[in-house]
Design a protein around this motif. Structure first.
Motif, PDB file in Angstrom:
ATOM      1  N   TYR A 238       0.855  -1.181   0.000  1.00  0.00           N
ATOM      2  CA  TYR A 238       0.000   0.000   0.000  1.00  0.00           C
ATOM      3  C   TYR A 238       0.893   1.234   0.000  1.00  0.00           C
ATOM      4  CZ  TYR A 238      -4.333  -2.514   0.954  1.00  0.00           C
ATOM      5  OH  TYR A 238      -5.440  -3.324   0.865  1.00  0.00           O
ATOM      6  N   MET A 243       2.862  -2.248   4.325  1.00  0.00           N
ATOM      7  CA  MET A 243       1.670  -3.058   4.504  1.00  0.00           C
ATOM      8  C   MET A 243       1.337  -3.741   3.183  1.00  0.00           C
ATOM      9  SD  MET A 243      -1.588  -1.548   6.438  1.00  0.00           S
ATOM     10  CE  MET A 243      -0.723  -0.620   7.668  1.00  0.00           C
ATOM     11  N   PRO A 244       1.357  -5.067   3.159  1.00  0.00           N
ATOM     12  CA  PRO A 244       1.181  -5.748   1.873  1.00  0.00           C
ATOM     13  C   PRO A 244      -0.234  -5.590   1.341  1.00  0.00           C
ATOM     14  CG  PRO A 244       1.264  -7.322   3.666  1.00  0.00           C
ATOM     15  CD  PRO A 244       1.584  -5.997   4.271  1.00  0.00           C
ATOM     16  N   LYS A 245      -0.325  -5.322   0.035  1.00  0.00           N
ATOM     17  CA  LYS A 245      -1.628  -5.200  -0.602  1.00  0.00           C
ATOM     18  C   LYS A 245      -1.933  -6.474  -1.361  1.00  0.00           C
ATOM     19  CE  LYS A 245      -4.276  -2.121  -3.554  1.00  0.00           C
ATOM     20  NZ  LYS A 245      -4.200  -1.028  -4.530  1.00  0.00           N
ATOM     21  N   GLU A 246      -0.919  -7.070  -1.937  1.00  0.00           N
ATOM     22  CA  GLU A 246      -1.175  -8.264  -2.727  1.00  0.00           C
ATOM     23  C   GLU A 246       0.096  -9.104  -2.861  1.00  0.00           C
ATOM     24  OE1 GLU A 246      -3.877  -8.588  -6.426  1.00  0.00           O
ATOM     25  OE2 GLU A 246      -1.868  -8.200  -7.177  1.00  0.00           O
ATOM     26  N   TYR A 247      -0.083 -10.422  -2.718  1.00  0.00           N
ATOM     27  CA  TYR A 247       0.989 -11.364  -3.029  1.00  0.00           C
ATOM     28  C   TYR A 247       0.600 -12.041  -4.327  1.00  0.00           C
ATOM     29  CZ  TYR A 247       1.474 -10.920   2.049  1.00  0.00           C
ATOM     30  OH  TYR A 247       1.594 -10.439   3.323  1.00  0.00           O
ATOM     31  N   VAL A 267      -3.841 -14.406  -3.101  1.00  0.00           N
ATOM     32  CA  VAL A 267      -4.685 -14.893  -2.016  1.00  0.00           C
ATOM     33  C   VAL A 267      -6.138 -14.684  -2.447  1.00  0.00           C
ATOM     34  CG1 VAL A 267      -5.225 -14.687   0.443  1.00  0.00           C
ATOM     35  CG2 VAL A 267      -2.934 -14.167  -0.375  1.00  0.00           C
ATOM     36  N   ASN A 268      -6.986 -15.633  -2.222  1.00  0.00           N
ATOM     37  CA  ASN A 268      -8.396 -15.605  -2.644  1.00  0.00           C
ATOM     38  C   ASN A 268      -8.586 -15.864  -4.132  1.00  0.00           C
ATOM     39  OD1 ASN A 268     -10.109 -15.117  -0.337  1.00  0.00           O
ATOM     40  ND2 ASN A 268      -9.104 -13.130  -0.182  1.00  0.00           N
ATOM     41  N   PRO A 270      -7.022 -18.785  -6.442  1.00  0.00           N
ATOM     42  CA  PRO A 270      -6.091 -19.875  -6.699  1.00  0.00           C
ATOM     43  C   PRO A 270      -6.134 -20.387  -8.146  1.00  0.00           C
ATOM     44  CG  PRO A 270      -8.036 -20.713  -5.593  1.00  0.00           C
ATOM     45  CD  PRO A 270      -8.247 -19.238  -5.781  1.00  0.00           C
ATOM     46  N   TYR A 279      -2.727 -22.664  -3.939  1.00  0.00           N
ATOM     47  CA  TYR A 279      -3.126 -21.449  -3.236  1.00  0.00           C
ATOM     48  C   TYR A 279      -1.887 -20.663  -2.846  1.00  0.00           C
ATOM     49  CZ  TYR A 279      -7.471 -24.021  -2.625  1.00  0.00           C
ATOM     50  OH  TYR A 279      -8.616 -24.732  -2.837  1.00  0.00           O
ATOM     51  N   GLN A 401       0.147 -23.612  -1.142  1.00  0.00           N
ATOM     52  CA  GLN A 401      -0.628 -24.671  -0.513  1.00  0.00           C
ATOM     53  C   GLN A 401      -1.176 -25.489  -1.672  1.00  0.00           C
ATOM     54  OE1 GLN A 401      -1.617 -24.791   2.858  1.00  0.00           O
ATOM     55  NE2 GLN A 401      -3.406 -26.096   2.814  1.00  0.00           N
TER      56      GLN A 401
ATOM     57  N   PRO B 131      -4.193  -8.914   2.231  1.00  0.00           N
ATOM     58  CA  PRO B 131      -4.649  -9.690   1.070  1.00  0.00           C
ATOM     59  C   PRO B 131      -5.737 -10.709   1.393  1.00  0.00           C
ATOM     60  CG  PRO B 131      -2.283  -9.431   0.979  1.00  0.00           C
ATOM     61  CD  PRO B 131      -2.721  -8.843   2.285  1.00  0.00           C
ATOM     62  N   GLN B 134      -9.293  -9.489   1.169  1.00  0.00           N
ATOM     63  CA  GLN B 134      -9.791  -8.890  -0.068  1.00  0.00           C
ATOM     64  C   GLN B 134     -10.665  -9.892  -0.807  1.00  0.00           C
ATOM     65  OE1 GLN B 134      -6.345  -7.526  -2.171  1.00  0.00           O
ATOM     66  NE2 GLN B 134      -5.624  -6.399  -0.404  1.00  0.00           N
ATOM     67  N   GLN B 291     -11.365 -20.987  -0.409  1.00  0.00           N
ATOM     68  CA  GLN B 291     -10.818 -20.183  -1.494  1.00  0.00           C
ATOM     69  C   GLN B 291      -9.494 -19.518  -1.107  1.00  0.00           C
ATOM     70  OE1 GLN B 291     -12.881 -16.579  -3.076  1.00  0.00           O
ATOM     71  NE2 GLN B 291     -14.072 -18.163  -4.100  1.00  0.00           N
ATOM     72  N   ALA B 292      -9.410 -19.078   0.133  1.00  0.00           N
ATOM     73  CA  ALA B 292      -8.234 -18.295   0.532  1.00  0.00           C
ATOM     74  C   ALA B 292      -7.108 -19.183   1.052  1.00  0.00           C
ATOM     75  CB  ALA B 292      -8.627 -17.274   1.598  1.00  0.00           C
TER      76      ALA B 292
END
Lengths: 478, 362
Positions: A238, A243-247, A267-268, A270, A279, A401, B131, B134, B291-292
């Motif tokens: 961000y 602060m992580p926004k996306e991996y 994340v969310n 896969p 994942y 995962q 993340p 989201q 899902q996550a």
């Protein structure tokens, strides 16, 4: 003699499993043992749980407590034989209870509604009586209209001095409880399918690396049946914070030497291939690779000439059409500059990769400085050239995962069934309504009897509304 | 005017309403009752506006899409939403059953939840989403869980009232149960208040407060004297409540609320909360986890505790079917259910992880 005794004990066991009391005992046992399972860290190192136990019972008791709890399977309790046994007893209880009660309920559901005698109608929880002007044949339409208006399709029967209309609605709602119970079994079946035909593993894949296996538990190898490659891994933050926004991992699936699927996962979000899902779970820096990565630069000279460069530590590059060259002489995974202008590395993850470059012109040292990946203003050179630091590639791994669970759809089916079952069980009711109209001194007496297996008050309100409409309509019609 | 100003108004309104509802309970004047309701509605409206404004603020800041900007992402926001649901549920009950006396039992829960925000000093800032959060499931999962929690809180209040009304003897199990439960609630809140006053200066983050300071001013104080004193005072309070519990009974009796209505409201709130909790809390939670994290069920403490909660309410629904269980026994189950809810919601995050974190520090 022998057979009879057997029969009674079978009966006893059957009765035990058919009782709601057993269900309640099982609920209590599962809940109470689960509490212990949430206090102790499951499948953890002994030291961790001994520490927790020391907090609770003191130092002298903790090791003994640990040994007892470990023997009883509490350190991995949700897979312990007795916990599984509790779940099996719960399932059996549900099955037997349903078998025991379903035939009776089914009879109630299928039973057609019959006309009733007036004394019977007056015994119902909801019963009303009003008198309407005119003979039954005259008010009949108004009454049936009111019944239809309340949403009931009625059956009509001619009686001695009038008619009776009767109707029921939502008789199938009595099955809601069984639908809910059945759904629990479906979910358990789905879970069992997952345990026997699926796996849950993990895979740490360095950027650029490929694997045809995943790992489960203590390095148990699971073949995937194809190769999976990590092309790149990236963390987005961000703004300028940490602060992580996306991996994000850029993955490629390779089957029989051909690239069959490319997808970036987060994340969310896969990736699934041949029933195996990957994942985004973790990431990290590979320390032994740290100096060996590839610097991806895009160098734009003052007159707009672009060159894309892949360089290694110690390499030298030239800015097109100039005599200026740069040499990579230092790097940091996460660089920060403090108020005094001093630089320091503040994290051992790639939060803010930076590269130190020595620039020279015609072989003569000119200036040097840090280029920071997340700070484009550090990319500008005094002469108007620009060295864009795109990425430092090949030093991070993505933690995936890896899961295969053919039972998950059965579980979802069970969840949908459960939602439907609960909706029926809690928000629908079996309502029965009898309306009898009898001639009495050239007028009509209307007797209403009604029942509802749930939410009687709402049904009562509906009937009151029906009646008031009926009497109002008659007044208006006169 | 920003959202925090409106939140402030609603907090004050609810605490004021709590006082007026209790006054109403004592004096039974209709005007007082109407005042209490009006103030509650004012608080509710300003809280609704505040939630909408915070949603907008979050949306502007995160640029993540409207549905993903729901202000339900941390303890502070979830408590606010919980209170909002609770007050809404209460207002519905007040209008449906035309009885204001529940207000004196529901508004304290709301007021204390909001006071807990300030006592614990938890962060009120809008934080960007990590993340894992989201996802569109956030809105459905969290919102439905809290709607269920609110209905459970309502059933807790009415079940407790039911127990207060129906118990006769001081040596009766149900009487001891309600005095002890209500007493522990009050004592824990008081102790936390003392902690807050004692450590206000040093507190930085809420987790820190809970982990390092909780009960340190009273029950876990290094000084034996303070510790002994705390336990003595707590026991004395419990004893007093046990001794004079019948006073509360007389107060509620004065309102002509029948036991049946209390039992009915308890059942109906759970009958709404249970399906909503099953769908939104457990099922949506499982789908989202799938899902996550790649597992729909992993027996982590939060999941396990929601399952425990689910079992307690399943227990409640089934025990109503057993002869001889209607009445006091099921009311006790309903009260225990809400204790499980509180633990699922707050205890797991703060105490259980705290327990583990303690282990890590030493």
């Amino acid at each position: 003699m022998e057979g009879e005794r057997n029969k009674t004990s079978v009966h006893k066991i059957w009765d035990l499993f058919a009782s709601v009391k057993l269900a309640i005992v099982i609920f209590a046992l599962i809940s109470l043992t689960s509490i212990i399972g949430t206090v102790l860290e499951q499948r953890a190192e002994p030291a961790k749980n001994i520490q927790i136990l020391t907090k609770l019972f003191g130092e002298s008791l903790a090791p003994t407590m640990y040994n007892i709890l470990e023997k009883l399977g509490f350190i991995d309790m949700y897979h312990a034989w007795w916990f599984v046994a509790l779940l099996i007893i719960l399932a059996t209880n549900i099955i037997v209870c349903s078998l025991e009660r379903l035939p009776k309920i089914w009879k109630v559901v299928k039973e057609p509604i019959q006309p009733m005698r007036e004394e019977q109608l007056k015994k119902f929880a909801i019963n009303r009586e009003i008198v309407l002007k005119g003979k039954p044949d005259k008010v009949k339409d108004a009454v049936t209209g009111a019944i239809k208006g309340a949403g009931f399709n009625y059956t009509e029967s001619k009686e001695e001095k009038g008619y009776q209309f009767y109707s029921q609605k939502g008789n199938y709602s009595r099955l809601g409880v069984y639908v809910t119970h059945f759904s629990i079994l479906v979910i358990l079946i789905g879970a069992i399918i997952g345990v026997f035909f699926g796996f849950n593993g993990h895979l740490n894949l360095p950027e650029g690396a490929m694997s045809n296996v995943a790992y489960s538990g203590r390095e148990k190898v699971i073949p995937l049946g194809f190769d999976i490659r990590c092309d790149n891994f990236d963390v987005e933050f961000y703004g300028r914070s940490d602060m992580p926004k996306e991996y994000r991992s850029y993955l490629t699936v390779i089957k029989n030497g051909r690239e069959v699927l490319k997808k970036s996962i987060a994340v969310n979000d896969p990736l699934t291939y041949e029933g195996i899902t990957f994942y985004q779970a973790s990431y990290g820096l590979i320390p032994e690779n740290f100096g060996k990565g590839i610097f991806i630069f895009r160098v734009i000279s003052r007159d707009g000439k672009i060159s894309n460069l892949n360089l290694r530590f110690g390499d030298t590059f030239e800015i097109l059409n100039t005599t200026i060259s740069g040499k990579i002489i230092d790097l940091s995974p996460a660089l920060k500059i403090n108020e005094k202008g001093q630089v320091f590395t503040y994290a051992n993850q790639m939060n803010n990769p930076a590269v130190y470059i020595d620039f020279s012109e015609s072989g003569k040292h000119k200036y040097s400085g840090w280029l920071l990946k997340r700070y484009p203003e550090t990319w500008q050179l005094p002469e108007g050239h620009r060295v864009e630091f795109i990425d430092y590639w090949g030093v991070e791994y993505t933690g995936l995962q890896v899961r295969k669970d053919p039972g998950v759809w059965v579980v979802y089916l069970g969840c949908i069934t459960m939602s439907i079952g609960l909706y029926i069980a809690f928000f629908m009711s079996h309502r029965r309504l009898w309306v009898r109209i009898v001639e009495e001194r050239n007028n009509t007496r209307v007797v209403i009897g009604a029942t509802s297996n749930k939410n009687r008050a709402a049904f009562e309100r509906k009937i009151n509304k029906m009646l008031s409409l009926l009497s109002k309509r008659q007044e208006g019609g006169r | 005017m920003d959202s925090s100003f409106l939140f402030g108004i609603s907090t004050m309104a609810y605490i004021l309403a709590m006082i007026i509802y209790i006054t109403y309970l004592a004096f039974k004047k209709t005007q007082i009752g109407i005042t209490a309701t009006t103030i509650t509605i004012v608080g509710f409206v300003s809280q609704t506006l505040a939630i909408i404004m915070r949603w907008k603020e979050f949306y502007d800041l995160s640029q993540m899409g409207f549905l993903r900007s729901a202000p339900l992402t941390n303890l502070y926001e979830s408590l606010i939403f919980f209170v909002w649901c609770l007050i809404l549920a209460y207002l519905i009950v007040e209008f449906r059953f035309k009885n204001r006396s529940f207000g004196a039992f529901v508004t304290p829960v709301a007021g204390l939840a909001l006071a807990f925000i300030d006592i614990s000093g938890m962060t009120k800032e809008i934080q960007p989403l990590v993340p894992a959060l989201q996802s569109n499931w956030l809105l459905a999962h969290v919102m439905m869980s809290f709607i269920a929690y609110a209905t459970f809180a309502l059933s807790f209040s009415t079940a407790l009232m039911y127990l207060i009304l129906t118990t006769e003897r001081k040596n009766e199990g149900a009487y001891i149960f309600w005095t002890v439960t209500a007493g522990i609630f009050v004592i824990v809140l008081l102790a936390m208040g003392i902690d807050f006053l004692a450590f206000k200066v040093t507190v930085k983050r809420p987790e820190e407060f809970i982990k390092s300071f909780l009960f340190k001013a009273s029950f876990l104080n290094p000084s034996t004297v303070v510790k002994m004193l705390s336990w003595t005072v707590a026991s004395a309070m419990l004893f007093a409540l046990w001794k004079y519990g019948s006073v509360l009974k007389r107060v509620i009796r004065a309102f002509n609320i029948s036991d049946e209505i209390l039992d009915e409201i308890t059942y109906k709130s759970i009958a709404v909360g249970f399906p909503v909790f099953t769908l939104g809390g457990l099922i949506f939670g499982a789908i989202w986890a799938d899902q996550a994290w790649g597992v729909y069920w992993s027996w982590d403490p939060k999941e396990t505790w929601s399952l425990i909660t689910w079992f307690v309410y399943a227990f409640y629904l089934h025990s109503r079917m057993i002869r001889g269980w209607r009445g006091k026994k099921v009311a006790i189950v309903a009260v225990i259910g809400f204790v499980a809810v509180i633990f699922t919601y707050i205890g797991v995050n703060l105490l259980l992880s705290g327990l583990h974190a303690y282990g890590g520090l030493e």
